[in-house]
Motif scaffolding. Structure first.
Motif, PDB file in Angstrom:
ATOM      1  N   ALA A  33       0.853  -1.201   0.000  1.00  0.00           N
ATOM      2  CA  ALA A  33       0.000   0.000   0.000  1.00  0.00           C
ATOM      3  C   ALA A  33       0.885   1.246   0.000  1.00  0.00           C
ATOM      4  O   ALA A  33       0.588   2.230  -0.693  1.00  0.00           O
ATOM      5  CB  ALA A  33      -0.914  -0.005   1.221  1.00  0.00           C
ATOM      6  N   ILE A  34       1.962   1.198   0.751  1.00  0.00           N
ATOM      7  CA  ILE A  34       2.888   2.345   0.798  1.00  0.00           C
ATOM      8  C   ILE A  34       3.488   2.579  -0.590  1.00  0.00           C
ATOM      9  O   ILE A  34       3.560   3.719  -1.062  1.00  0.00           O
ATOM     10  CB  ILE A  34       3.980   2.086   1.867  1.00  0.00           C
ATOM     11  CG1 ILE A  34       3.333   2.129   3.258  1.00  0.00           C
ATOM     12  CG2 ILE A  34       5.117   3.104   1.771  1.00  0.00           C
ATOM     13  CD1 ILE A  34       4.200   1.590   4.358  1.00  0.00           C
ATOM     14  N   ILE A  35       3.877   1.510  -1.256  1.00  0.00           N
ATOM     15  CA  ILE A  35       4.432   1.610  -2.615  1.00  0.00           C
ATOM     16  C   ILE A  35       3.390   2.201  -3.572  1.00  0.00           C
ATOM     17  O   ILE A  35       3.711   3.044  -4.405  1.00  0.00           O
ATOM     18  CB  ILE A  35       4.910   0.215  -3.086  1.00  0.00           C
ATOM     19  CG1 ILE A  35       6.176  -0.163  -2.309  1.00  0.00           C
ATOM     20  CG2 ILE A  35       5.153   0.177  -4.595  1.00  0.00           C
ATOM     21  CD1 ILE A  35       6.553  -1.628  -2.390  1.00  0.00           C
ATOM     22  N   HIS A  36       2.138   1.780  -3.420  1.00  0.00           N
ATOM     23  CA  HIS A  36       1.059   2.312  -4.266  1.00  0.00           C
ATOM     24  C   HIS A  36       0.973   3.833  -4.153  1.00  0.00           C
ATOM     25  O   HIS A  36       0.656   4.519  -5.118  1.00  0.00           O
ATOM     26  CB  HIS A  36      -0.279   1.678  -3.867  1.00  0.00           C
ATOM     27  CG  HIS A  36      -1.468   2.327  -4.490  1.00  0.00           C
ATOM     28  ND1 HIS A  36      -1.722   2.273  -5.846  1.00  0.00           N
ATOM     29  CD2 HIS A  36      -2.472   3.086  -3.949  1.00  0.00           C
ATOM     30  CE1 HIS A  36      -2.827   2.955  -6.111  1.00  0.00           C
ATOM     31  NE2 HIS A  36      -3.292   3.460  -4.979  1.00  0.00           N
ATOM     32  N   HIS A  37       1.265   4.340  -2.946  1.00  0.00           N
ATOM     33  CA  HIS A  37       1.188   5.790  -2.722  1.00  0.00           C
ATOM     34  C   HIS A  37       2.524   6.489  -2.995  1.00  0.00           C
ATOM     35  O   HIS A  37       2.852   7.498  -2.349  1.00  0.00           O
ATOM     36  CB  HIS A  37       0.681   6.069  -1.310  1.00  0.00           C
ATOM     37  CG  HIS A  37      -0.741   5.630  -1.096  1.00  0.00           C
ATOM     38  ND1 HIS A  37      -1.808   6.220  -1.730  1.00  0.00           N
ATOM     39  CD2 HIS A  37      -1.267   4.614  -0.346  1.00  0.00           C
ATOM     40  CE1 HIS A  37      -2.933   5.610  -1.363  1.00  0.00           C
ATOM     41  NE2 HIS A  37      -2.637   4.636  -0.534  1.00  0.00           N
TER      42      HIS A  37
ATOM     43  N   ILE B  39      12.164 -14.660  -7.042  1.00  0.00           N
ATOM     44  CA  ILE B  39      11.211 -13.999  -6.129  1.00  0.00           C
ATOM     45  C   ILE B  39      11.368 -12.480  -6.220  1.00  0.00           C
ATOM     46  O   ILE B  39      10.377 -11.753  -6.285  1.00  0.00           O
ATOM     47  CB  ILE B  39      11.395 -14.506  -4.683  1.00  0.00           C
ATOM     48  CG1 ILE B  39      11.013 -15.987  -4.594  1.00  0.00           C
ATOM     49  CG2 ILE B  39      10.573 -13.681  -3.701  1.00  0.00           C
ATOM     50  CD1 ILE B  39      11.322 -16.659  -3.273  1.00  0.00           C
ATOM     51  N   ARG B  40      12.611 -12.012  -6.253  1.00  0.00           N
ATOM     52  CA  ARG B  40      12.839 -10.558  -6.333  1.00  0.00           C
ATOM     53  C   ARG B  40      12.250  -9.977  -7.618  1.00  0.00           C
ATOM     54  O   ARG B  40      11.681  -8.878  -7.609  1.00  0.00           O
ATOM     55  CB  ARG B  40      14.340 -10.251  -6.258  1.00  0.00           C
ATOM     56  CG  ARG B  40      14.886 -10.326  -4.850  1.00  0.00           C
ATOM     57  CD  ARG B  40      16.104  -9.417  -4.669  1.00  0.00           C
ATOM     58  NE  ARG B  40      16.586  -9.513  -3.300  1.00  0.00           N
ATOM     59  CZ  ARG B  40      17.574 -10.319  -2.926  1.00  0.00           C
ATOM     60  NH1 ARG B  40      18.189 -11.084  -3.810  1.00  0.00           N
ATOM     61  NH2 ARG B  40      17.959 -10.356  -1.668  1.00  0.00           N
ATOM     62  N   THR B  41      12.370 -10.724  -8.703  1.00  0.00           N
ATOM     63  CA  THR B  41      11.813 -10.253  -9.984  1.00  0.00           C
ATOM     64  C   THR B  41      10.288 -10.118  -9.866  1.00  0.00           C
ATOM     65  O   THR B  41       9.696  -9.134 -10.312  1.00  0.00           O
ATOM     66  CB  THR B  41      12.175 -11.240 -11.124  1.00  0.00           C
ATOM     67  OG1 THR B  41      13.592 -11.357 -11.159  1.00  0.00           O
ATOM     68  CG2 THR B  41      11.666 -10.773 -12.471  1.00  0.00           C
ATOM     69  N   LYS B  42       9.669 -11.121  -9.228  1.00  0.00           N
ATOM     70  CA  LYS B  42       8.206 -11.071  -9.054  1.00  0.00           C
ATOM     71  C   LYS B  42       7.815  -9.883  -8.169  1.00  0.00           C
ATOM     72  O   LYS B  42       6.825  -9.198  -8.420  1.00  0.00           O
ATOM     73  CB  LYS B  42       7.711 -12.363  -8.402  1.00  0.00           C
ATOM     74  CG  LYS B  42       7.721 -13.555  -9.330  1.00  0.00           C
ATOM     75  CD  LYS B  42       7.260 -14.777  -8.576  1.00  0.00           C
ATOM     76  CE  LYS B  42       7.539 -16.044  -9.353  1.00  0.00           C
ATOM     77  NZ  LYS B  42       7.325 -17.238  -8.537  1.00  0.00           N
ATOM     78  N   HIS B  47       5.459  -4.554  -7.389  1.00  0.00           N
ATOM     79  CA  HIS B  47       5.583  -3.155  -6.953  1.00  0.00           C
ATOM     80  C   HIS B  47       5.180  -2.208  -8.091  1.00  0.00           C
ATOM     81  O   HIS B  47       4.477  -1.225  -7.872  1.00  0.00           O
ATOM     82  CB  HIS B  47       7.022  -2.860  -6.514  1.00  0.00           C
ATOM     83  CG  HIS B  47       7.425  -3.604  -5.274  1.00  0.00           C
ATOM     84  ND1 HIS B  47       8.676  -3.540  -4.734  1.00  0.00           N
ATOM     85  CD2 HIS B  47       6.725  -4.456  -4.466  1.00  0.00           C
ATOM     86  CE1 HIS B  47       8.733  -4.312  -3.655  1.00  0.00           C
ATOM     87  NE2 HIS B  47       7.558  -4.874  -3.484  1.00  0.00           N
ATOM     88  N   LYS B  48       5.619  -2.559  -9.298  1.00  0.00           N
ATOM     89  CA  LYS B  48       5.288  -1.723 -10.462  1.00  0.00           C
ATOM     90  C   LYS B  48       3.770  -1.718 -10.684  1.00  0.00           C
ATOM     91  O   LYS B  48       3.168  -0.667 -10.919  1.00  0.00           O
ATOM     92  CB  LYS B  48       6.010  -2.268 -11.705  1.00  0.00           C
ATOM     93  CG  LYS B  48       5.977  -1.331 -12.870  1.00  0.00           C
ATOM     94  CD  LYS B  48       6.783  -1.878 -14.029  1.00  0.00           C
ATOM     95  CE  LYS B  48       6.584  -0.995 -15.259  1.00  0.00           C
ATOM     96  NZ  LYS B  48       7.187  -1.582 -16.448  1.00  0.00           N
ATOM     97  N   ALA B  49       3.162  -2.898 -10.581  1.00  0.00           N
ATOM     98  CA  ALA B  49       1.707  -2.994 -10.767  1.00  0.00           C
ATOM     99  C   ALA B  49       0.971  -2.192  -9.692  1.00  0.00           C
ATOM    100  O   ALA B  49      -0.054  -1.558  -9.968  1.00  0.00           O
ATOM    101  CB  ALA B  49       1.279  -4.465 -10.731  1.00  0.00           C
ATOM    102  N   MET B  50       1.489  -2.201  -8.460  1.00  0.00           N
ATOM    103  CA  MET B  50       0.855  -1.442  -7.372  1.00  0.00           C
ATOM    104  C   MET B  50       0.942   0.059  -7.638  1.00  0.00           C
ATOM    105  O   MET B  50      -0.004   0.805  -7.402  1.00  0.00           O
ATOM    106  CB  MET B  50       1.535  -1.759  -6.028  1.00  0.00           C
ATOM    107  CG  MET B  50       1.191  -3.110  -5.488  1.00  0.00           C
ATOM    108  SD  MET B  50      -0.560  -3.205  -5.024  1.00  0.00           S
ATOM    109  CE  MET B  50      -0.769  -4.969  -5.009  1.00  0.00           C
ATOM    110  N   ARG B  51       2.116   0.487  -8.128  1.00  0.00           N
ATOM    111  CA  ARG B  51       2.281   1.923  -8.427  1.00  0.00           C
ATOM    112  C   ARG B  51       1.341   2.348  -9.553  1.00  0.00           C
ATOM    113  O   ARG B  51       0.853   3.467  -9.571  1.00  0.00           O
ATOM    114  CB  ARG B  51       3.739   2.218  -8.820  1.00  0.00           C
ATOM    115  CG  ARG B  51       4.666   2.391  -7.622  1.00  0.00           C
ATOM    116  CD  ARG B  51       5.991   3.011  -8.038  1.00  0.00           C
ATOM    117  NE  ARG B  51       6.706   2.141  -8.972  1.00  0.00           N
ATOM    118  CZ  ARG B  51       7.540   1.164  -8.616  1.00  0.00           C
ATOM    119  NH1 ARG B  51       7.765   0.922  -7.343  1.00  0.00           N
ATOM    120  NH2 ARG B  51       8.134   0.424  -9.533  1.00  0.00           N
ATOM    121  N   ASN B  52       1.085   1.423 -10.492  1.00  0.00           N
ATOM    122  CA  ASN B  52       0.244   1.748 -11.650  1.00  0.00           C
ATOM    123  C   ASN B  52      -1.228   1.392 -11.439  1.00  0.00           C
ATOM    124  O   ASN B  52      -2.012   1.475 -12.389  1.00  0.00           O
ATOM    125  CB  ASN B  52       0.767   1.009 -12.890  1.00  0.00           C
ATOM    126  CG  ASN B  52       2.140   1.505 -13.294  1.00  0.00           C
ATOM    127  OD1 ASN B  52       2.481   2.648 -13.016  1.00  0.00           O
ATOM    128  ND2 ASN B  52       2.937   0.650 -13.912  1.00  0.00           N
TER     129      ASN B  52
END
Lengths: 175, 57
Positions: A33-37, B39-42, B47-52
């Motif tokens: 969630a933090i990364i999302h923000h 695992i790190r690649t996943k 993280h990229k998907a969460m940001r987008n």
């Protein structure tokens, strides 16, 4: 690479749990969630805050673990593993946590609908443990926050045990 | 009757959470480097998907 299969599967199962009313609602919290923000953060596992009604206060998560097991996923201590990705579900930690779930941002991740804890609630939640890492996190998240909304949340959940306003002022003074 | 039962012993709860998380870190460190890389690649992709992630309401 889009959203990896393991995370997609986790979100699909969580949505099924909600549809089947095994859980009432859920939202992604923690590092993701933090990364999302827009805050840089390292996070391996998927933390999920959930609202769960039950008759039994001691085995709240058993139906959830059972459902994941039936889908072929492992359960070890407090974590469920979807492939090699650990997931932890936090049920009914406090009224503030449940409010954070209710008012979480509705989003689509990798084409899958889900909810992510809002930035103002992430700040309020970080004011409870209030460790040095939480203070750092609050400062990073503040740039993204609606201060009026944040203050309304702090007003609602501030109490003797959780001096949210006092702690918030302390962070502002030191940042 | 079904109701919301809040966690009573939060200290115990967070302690169990910490122990479980420490076990995850230990498990990760004990894996072969090749698996750690996968695992790190996943994680990075997630993280990229969460940001987008797009707001839908």
């Amino acid at each position: 690479m889009g959203l990896p299969e393991e995370y997609s599967e986790a979100l699909i199962v969580l949505n099924e749990l909600k549809e089947k009313e095994i859980i009432q609602d859920y939202a992604i919290g923690g590092g993701l969630a933090i990364i999302h923000h827009n805050v840089k953060y390292a996070s391996q596992d998927l933390d999920v805050f959930a609202i769960i009604t039950s008759e039994d206060s001691f085995h709240i998560l058993q139906p959830v673990y059972k459902y994941f097991r039936e889908r072929g996923h492992k359960h070890k201590k407090e974590h469920i593993y979807v492939g090699d990705i650990p997931i932890q579900i936090f049920p009914n930690i406090s009224p503030l946590h449940n409010n954070a779930v209710e008012e979480a941002d509705k989003v689509e991740v990798g084409g899958i609908p889900t909810k992510i804890i809002g930035v103002e609630h992430l700040i309020a939640l970080s004011l409870i443990p209030f460790r040095p890492t939480d203070k750092w996190r609050i400062v990073q998240l503040l740039a993204e926050a609606d201060k009026e909304r944040l203050n309304k949340i702090l007003d609602r959940f501030n109490n003797e045990e959780n001096q949210l306003h006092t702690r918030y002022r302390e962070v502002l003074a030191s940042s | 009757m079904r109701k919301i039962n809040y966690i009573q012993d939060t200290e115990k709860f967070w302690q169990a959470h910490k122990e479980s998380r420490d076990a995850i870190d230990k498990d990760f460190e004990g894996r072969p480097l090749k698996e750690q890389r996968v695992i790190r690649t996943k994680m990075r992709a997630c993280h990229k998907a969460m940001r987008n992630a797009k707001k839908i309401a």
